[in-house]
Write a protein that holds these residues in place. Structure first.
Motif, PDB file in Angstrom:
ATOM      1  N   GLU A  70       0.820  -1.215   0.000  1.00 23.77           N
ATOM      2  CA  GLU A  70       0.000   0.000   0.000  1.00 23.77           C
ATOM      3  C   GLU A  70       0.854   1.264   0.000  1.00 23.77           C
ATOM      4  N   VAL A  71       1.985   1.205   0.676  1.00 21.69           N
ATOM      5  CA  VAL A  71       2.883   2.360   0.778  1.00 21.69           C
ATOM      6  C   VAL A  71       4.092   2.094  -0.106  1.00 21.69           C
ATOM      7  N   ALA A  72       4.428   3.074  -0.943  1.00 19.80           N
ATOM      8  CA  ALA A  72       5.541   2.915  -1.889  1.00 19.80           C
ATOM      9  C   ALA A  72       6.863   2.739  -1.163  1.00 19.80           C
ATOM     10  N   ARG A  73       7.670   1.818  -1.709  1.00 24.56           N
ATOM     11  CA  ARG A  73       9.007   1.576  -1.171  1.00 24.56           C
ATOM     12  C   ARG A  73       9.921   1.207  -2.341  1.00 24.56           C
ATOM     13  N   ALA A  74      11.166   1.627  -2.278  1.00 26.84           N
ATOM     14  CA  ALA A  74      12.136   1.259  -3.314  1.00 26.84           C
ATOM     15  C   ALA A  74      12.204  -0.258  -3.417  1.00 26.84           C
ATOM     16  N   GLY A  75      12.201  -0.745  -4.638  1.00 31.27           N
ATOM     17  CA  GLY A  75      12.233  -2.175  -4.899  1.00 31.27           C
ATOM     18  C   GLY A  75      10.885  -2.747  -5.256  1.00 31.27           C
ATOM     19  N   ASP A  76       9.811  -2.000  -4.981  1.00 34.36           N
ATOM     20  CA  ASP A  76       8.481  -2.496  -5.317  1.00 34.36           C
ATOM     21  C   ASP A  76       8.365  -2.795  -6.801  1.00 34.36           C
ATOM     22  N   VAL A  77       7.616  -3.840  -7.111  1.00 35.16           N
ATOM     23  CA  VAL A  77       7.199  -4.113  -8.485  1.00 35.16           C
ATOM     24  C   VAL A  77       5.956  -3.262  -8.709  1.00 35.16           C
ATOM     25  N   VAL A  78       5.971  -2.459  -9.761  1.00 30.04           N
ATOM     26  CA  VAL A  78       4.893  -1.512 -10.022  1.00 30.04           C
ATOM     27  C   VAL A  78       4.193  -1.891 -11.326  1.00 30.04           C
ATOM     28  N   LEU A  79       2.862  -1.967 -11.283  1.00 32.27           N
ATOM     29  CA  LEU A  79       2.051  -2.235 -12.472  1.00 32.27           C
ATOM     30  C   LEU A  79       1.383  -0.946 -12.890  1.00 32.27           C
ATOM     31  N   VAL A  80       1.618  -0.523 -14.126  1.00 32.31           N
ATOM     32  CA  VAL A  80       1.038   0.704 -14.660  1.00 32.31           C
ATOM     33  C   VAL A  80       0.263   0.396 -15.936  1.00 32.31           C
ATOM     34  N   VAL A  81      -0.606   1.335 -16.314  1.00 29.43           N
ATOM     35  CA  VAL A  81      -1.286   1.281 -17.603  1.00 29.43           C
ATOM     36  C   VAL A  81      -0.536   2.267 -18.497  1.00 29.43           C
ATOM     37  N   SER A  82       0.287   1.751 -19.402  1.00 33.86           N
ATOM     38  CA  SER A  82       1.130   2.626 -20.226  1.00 33.86           C
ATOM     39  C   SER A  82       0.490   3.007 -21.549  1.00 33.86           C
ATOM     40  N   GLY A  83      -0.680   2.476 -21.834  1.00 38.04           N
ATOM     41  CA  GLY A  83      -1.413   2.804 -23.051  1.00 38.04           C
ATOM     42  C   GLY A  83      -2.691   1.987 -23.092  1.00 38.04           C
ATOM     43  N   PRO A  84      -3.536   2.228 -24.088  1.00 39.04           N
ATOM     44  CA  PRO A  84      -4.782   1.465 -24.189  1.00 39.04           C
ATOM     45  C   PRO A  84      -4.504  -0.038 -24.288  1.00 39.04           C
ATOM     46  N   GLY A  85      -5.052  -0.800 -23.354  1.00 40.49           N
ATOM     47  CA  GLY A  85      -4.853  -2.242 -23.353  1.00 40.49           C
ATOM     48  C   GLY A  85      -3.427  -2.670 -23.067  1.00 40.49           C
ATOM     49  N   GLN A  86      -2.617  -1.765 -22.526  1.00 36.84           N
ATOM     50  CA  GLN A  86      -1.202  -2.056 -22.321  1.00 36.84           C
ATOM     51  C   GLN A  86      -0.834  -1.927 -20.857  1.00 36.84           C
ATOM     52  N   LEU A  87      -0.628  -3.076 -20.202  1.00 42.37           N
ATOM     53  CA  LEU A  87      -0.114  -3.084 -18.840  1.00 42.37           C
ATOM     54  C   LEU A  87       1.399  -3.213 -18.912  1.00 42.37           C
ATOM     55  N   HIS A  88       2.072  -2.627 -17.941  1.00 38.40           N
ATOM     56  CA  HIS A  88       3.537  -2.588 -17.976  1.00 38.40           C
ATOM     57  C   HIS A  88       4.057  -2.682 -16.550  1.00 38.40           C
ATOM     58  N   LEU A  89       5.161  -3.387 -16.360  1.00 35.45           N
ATOM     59  CA  LEU A  89       5.787  -3.544 -15.051  1.00 35.45           C
ATOM     60  C   LEU A  89       7.102  -2.785 -14.978  1.00 35.45           C
ATOM     61  N   GLY A  90       7.434  -2.338 -13.800  1.00 42.49           N
ATOM     62  CA  GLY A  90       8.718  -1.705 -13.562  1.00 42.49           C
ATOM     63  C   GLY A  90       9.105  -1.893 -12.107  1.00 42.49           C
ATOM     64  N   ILE A  91      10.272  -1.399 -11.766  1.00 44.27           N
ATOM     65  CA  ILE A  91      10.791  -1.454 -10.408  1.00 44.27           C
ATOM     66  C   ILE A  91      10.898  -0.020  -9.880  1.00 44.27           C
ATOM     67  N   ASP A  92      10.268   0.240  -8.732  1.00 39.89           N
ATOM     68  CA  ASP A  92      10.376   1.545  -8.081  1.00 39.89           C
ATOM     69  C   ASP A  92      11.804   1.676  -7.568  1.00 39.89           C
ATOM     70  N   SER A  93      12.519   2.677  -8.059  1.00 37.43           N
ATOM     71  CA  SER A  93      13.920   2.846  -7.653  1.00 37.43           C
ATOM     72  C   SER A  93      14.070   3.730  -6.427  1.00 37.43           C
ATOM     73  N   GLY A  94      12.988   4.308  -5.981  1.00 45.21           N
ATOM     74  CA  GLY A  94      13.061   5.290  -4.901  1.00 45.21           C
ATOM     75  C   GLY A  94      13.220   6.691  -5.457  1.00 45.21           C
ATOM     76  N   ALA A  95      13.804   6.797  -6.642  1.00 45.01           N
ATOM     77  CA  ALA A  95      13.985   8.080  -7.311  1.00 45.01           C
ATOM     78  C   ALA A  95      13.225   8.135  -8.627  1.00 45.01           C
ATOM     79  N   GLY A  96      12.605   7.023  -9.000  1.00 44.72           N
ATOM     80  CA  GLY A  96      11.904   6.944 -10.276  1.00 44.72           C
ATOM     81  C   GLY A  96      11.467   5.519 -10.545  1.00 44.72           C
ATOM     82  N   LEU A  97      11.367   5.187 -11.825  1.00 43.99           N
ATOM     83  CA  LEU A  97      10.916   3.866 -12.248  1.00 43.99           C
ATOM     84  C   LEU A  97      11.924   3.282 -13.227  1.00 43.99           C
ATOM     85  N   ILE A  98      12.405   2.086 -12.933  1.00 44.26           N
ATOM     86  CA  ILE A  98      13.287   1.360 -13.844  1.00 44.26           C
ATOM     87  C   ILE A  98      12.388   0.408 -14.613  1.00 44.26           C
ATOM     88  N   HIS A  99      12.438   0.483 -15.949  1.00 44.55           N
ATOM     89  CA  HIS A  99      11.564  -0.353 -16.762  1.00 44.55           C
ATOM     90  C   HIS A  99      12.188  -0.617 -18.125  1.00 44.55           C
TER      91      HIS A  99
END
Length: 126
Positions: A70-99
């Motif tokens: 529930e609370v953001a932390r560096a290292g989290d796996v993040v699921l975003v909607v990057s476009g219509p019908g497009q789910l995308h995963l990344g890693i919360d770096s604490g300073a941004g998103l690595i993807h």
């Protein structure tokens, strides 16, 4: 160092790696492969580039031992909607998103908050 910090370090080490659908090593990574590398997971291949069902992704995350965060932390796996019908995963770096950016054709670290709606985040319990 925490498990999340270790995941960020492994993801950062992959910055610059070419994008490759179903990629799982230094020859290329996709977003699922990047998460697998960062967290030391064995993940499936054979999925489509576009998928729009977050429940399927959530079930996959749970099957891999990831828990909802529930609370953001560096290292989290993040699921975003990057476009219509497009789910995308990344890693919360604490300073941004690595993807693994298909458009830029490589793994990148984007500073700041993700520019896409965040649907879910997961982590390994420590």
């Amino acid at each position: 160092m925490s498990a999340g910090e270790d995941a960020v370090a492994r993801a950062r080490a992959a910055v610059g790696t070419p994008f490759r659908l179903h990629g799982r090593d230094a020859r290329g990574l996709d977003c699922v492969g990047l998460v697998a590398l960062a967290w030391g997971l064995t993940v499936p291949t054979g999925y489509r580039l576009r998928t729009g069902d977050p429940a399927v992704v959530a079930r996959g995350a749970a099957a891999l031992g990831l828990v909802a965060a529930e609370v953001a932390r560096a290292g989290d796996v993040v699921l975003v909607v990057s476009g219509p019908g497009q789910l995308h995963l990344g890693i919360d770096s604490g300073a941004g998103l690595i993807h693994a950016d298909a458009g830029l054709r490589r793994v990148v670290e984007r500073p700041g908050a993700p520019p896409w709606p965040v649907l879910e985040r997961w982590r390994r319990e420590e």
